[in-house]
Scaffold this active site. Structure first.
Site, short mmCIF file in Angstrom:
data_model
loop_
_atom_site.label_atom_id
_atom_site.label_comp_id
_atom_site.label_asym_id
_atom_site.label_seq_id
_atom_site.Cartn_x
_atom_site.Cartn_y
_atom_site.Cartn_z
N GLU A 112 0.82 -1.21 0.00
CA GLU A 112 0.00 0.00 0.00
C GLU A 112 0.85 1.26 0.00
OE1 GLU A 112 -3.18 -2.03 3.03
OE2 GLU A 112 -2.12 -0.22 3.60
N CYS A 168 2.78 8.09 2.36
CA CYS A 168 3.14 7.10 3.36
C CYS A 168 3.53 5.83 2.61
CB CYS A 168 1.92 6.88 4.26
SG CYS A 168 2.20 5.69 5.55
N CYS A 195 5.34 -7.83 7.68
CA CYS A 195 6.27 -7.34 8.70
C CYS A 195 6.52 -8.45 9.70
CB CYS A 195 5.69 -6.11 9.41
SG CYS A 195 6.84 -5.41 10.63
N CYS A 242 3.33 -6.59 15.84
CA CYS A 242 2.53 -5.75 16.76
C CYS A 242 1.07 -6.19 16.65
CB CYS A 242 2.68 -4.27 16.41
SG CYS A 242 4.42 -3.77 16.41
N CYS A 258 -1.74 -4.27 14.57
CA CYS A 258 -1.38 -3.79 13.24
C CYS A 258 -1.74 -4.84 12.18
CB CYS A 258 0.11 -3.49 13.21
SG CYS A 258 0.75 -3.15 11.56
N HIS A 292 4.08 3.50 22.28
CA HIS A 292 2.82 2.86 22.70
C HIS A 292 2.68 2.48 24.17
CE1 HIS A 292 2.41 2.68 18.44
NE2 HIS A 292 3.14 1.60 18.28
N CYS A 332 -2.63 1.19 8.67
CA CYS A 332 -1.49 0.45 8.17
C CYS A 332 -1.85 -0.99 7.78
CB CYS A 332 -0.46 0.48 9.28
SG CYS A 332 0.95 -0.53 9.09
#
Ligand code: SAH
Ligand code: SF4
Length: 341
Positions: free
Chosen positions: A84, A97, A104, A108, A111, A212, A329
């Site tokens: 994206e 962005c 990934c 997390c 996410c 966070h 994201c």
């Protein structure tokens, strides 16, 4: 580039024309319509599509938010992987962005990209081509080219250090795309050795660290790699970076209802970052399929921000502009926009 063409007997000086053709304007050199110096044009003719690839990724989905300030594209790469790129902002100051990996590895929990797991690294060209596509779309709409870049799309940029830094050198080169280094922000979940490298290499880009939480147990529950690079080590690396470079660190904080959004949490942020050159960037959670957490309501988010500001730390609350196009994201890739294809 000069070295590469020289190996094939093309005078290296012609790399300038090739660079301009690739990175200035919105032309497509694969169509060979560029009026390049004949030796480069011949060289392209025999190498393009074989050992030299300049293919732009294809657009698999393209959605705009209702307010018109966010546009999100899903790009399909040569191997079918999808990433994206989000364009956001106002005329004259658009920000892209960018994604840096397919998936990934950091996991997390909140996410959508982390929920996918790691697929592969993006090559420098695949990172740069997101800018070329974004600038082409802006130009087609009669809008100014990108001014800012944030590496806050899919993936962990500091887990793809070499390729990301090569890409950023290309996009900031004034003879080409020419986005100012000071308008590029690299965001990391906290890969401590890579933060040290970023500082040692004196990379000229801004550094954002996604925090966070202010203690290890809360942070590890949200960000599993915190157990590998715990908070004390992360904060020490941020301080080293700030001292070595004189720069401010931007701390990202995703506000999750009841988890990390109480006034006590805000006070802990203020005391953790006390004495540091820092800026806090708050964003309310974008809900994802794989995580049951809810976003903090706007009143609590404002209160959180006020407490941090009252401590003397600059703090901004980012608008969740992309929400109606599933611009959290990794969310477009994860299925948010399938219906719109
Ligand atoms: N891997 C890097 C950069 C990409 S993520 C990093 O983690 O910093 C960019 C930012 O989006 C991070 O601050 C991340 O915590 C945040 N983010 C990820 N998923 C989110 C979600 N569902 N809602 C709100 N913010 C999210
Ligand atoms: Fe990776 Fe960043 Fe998502 Fe964490 S928040 S899983 S580091 S992309």
């Amino acid at each position: 580039m000069a070295k590469r063409i020289e190996e094939d007997g093309v005078p290296p000086v012609h790399s300038k024309a090739l660079w301009r053709a690739l990175y200035r304007g919105n032309s497509d050199i694969s169509k060979r319509s560029e009026n390049l110096p004949p030796p480069v044009d011949r060289w392209l003719g025999s190498h393009l599509g074989r050992d030299v690839l300049v293919e732009a990724p294809s657009i698999a989905a393209d959605v705009k938010s209702n307010d018109g300030h966010t546009r999100k594209v899903l790009l399909r790469l040569f191997d079918g992987s999808e990433i994206e790129t989000v364009i956001m902002g106002y005329p004259g100051r658009y920000t892209a962005c960018l994604s840096t990996q397919v998936g990934c590895a950091m996991g997390c929990v909140f996410c959508a990209t982390g929920q996918m797991g790691f697929v592969r690294q993006l090559r420098p060209g695949e990172i740069v081509s997101q800018i070329l596509v974004a600038n082409r779309l802006l130009a087609e709409s009669g809008l100014n080219p990108l001014r800012n870049i944030v590496l806050m799309g899919m993936g962990e940029p500091l887990h793809n250090y070499e390729n990301v830094m090569r890409a950023m050198r290309i996009v900031s080169d004034r003879r080409g795309i020419g986005i100012a280094e000071s308008r590029i922000t690299v965001s990391t979940v906290g890969v401590v050795p890579a933060i040290d490298r970023f500082a040692d290499d004196r990379q000229p880009y801004n550094l954002a660290v996604s925090l966070h939480a202010t203690n290890d147990s809360e942070r590890s529950a949200l960000v599993p790699v915190n157990s590998r690079w715990p908070l004390a080590d992360l904060m020490a690396a941020c301080r080293r970076y700030s001292e070595a470079t004189g720069r401010r660190v931007l701390f990202g904080w995703t506000l999750i209802d009841g988890k990390n959004d109480t006034p006590e949490h805000a006070k802990e942020v203020a005391s953790l970052l006390k004495g540091m050159k820092a800026h806090v960037n708050l964003i309310r959670l974008n809900p994802t399929h794989g995580y049951e957490g809810r976003p903090t309501d706007t009143a609590a988010a404002d209160r959180f921000s006020e407490i941090i500001q009252a401590s003397g730390l600059p703090c901004t609350l980012r608008q969740r502009r992309g929400i109606d196009v599933a611009a959290g994201c990794g969310q477009l890739r994860a299925g948010g926009a399938r219906l719109l294809e």
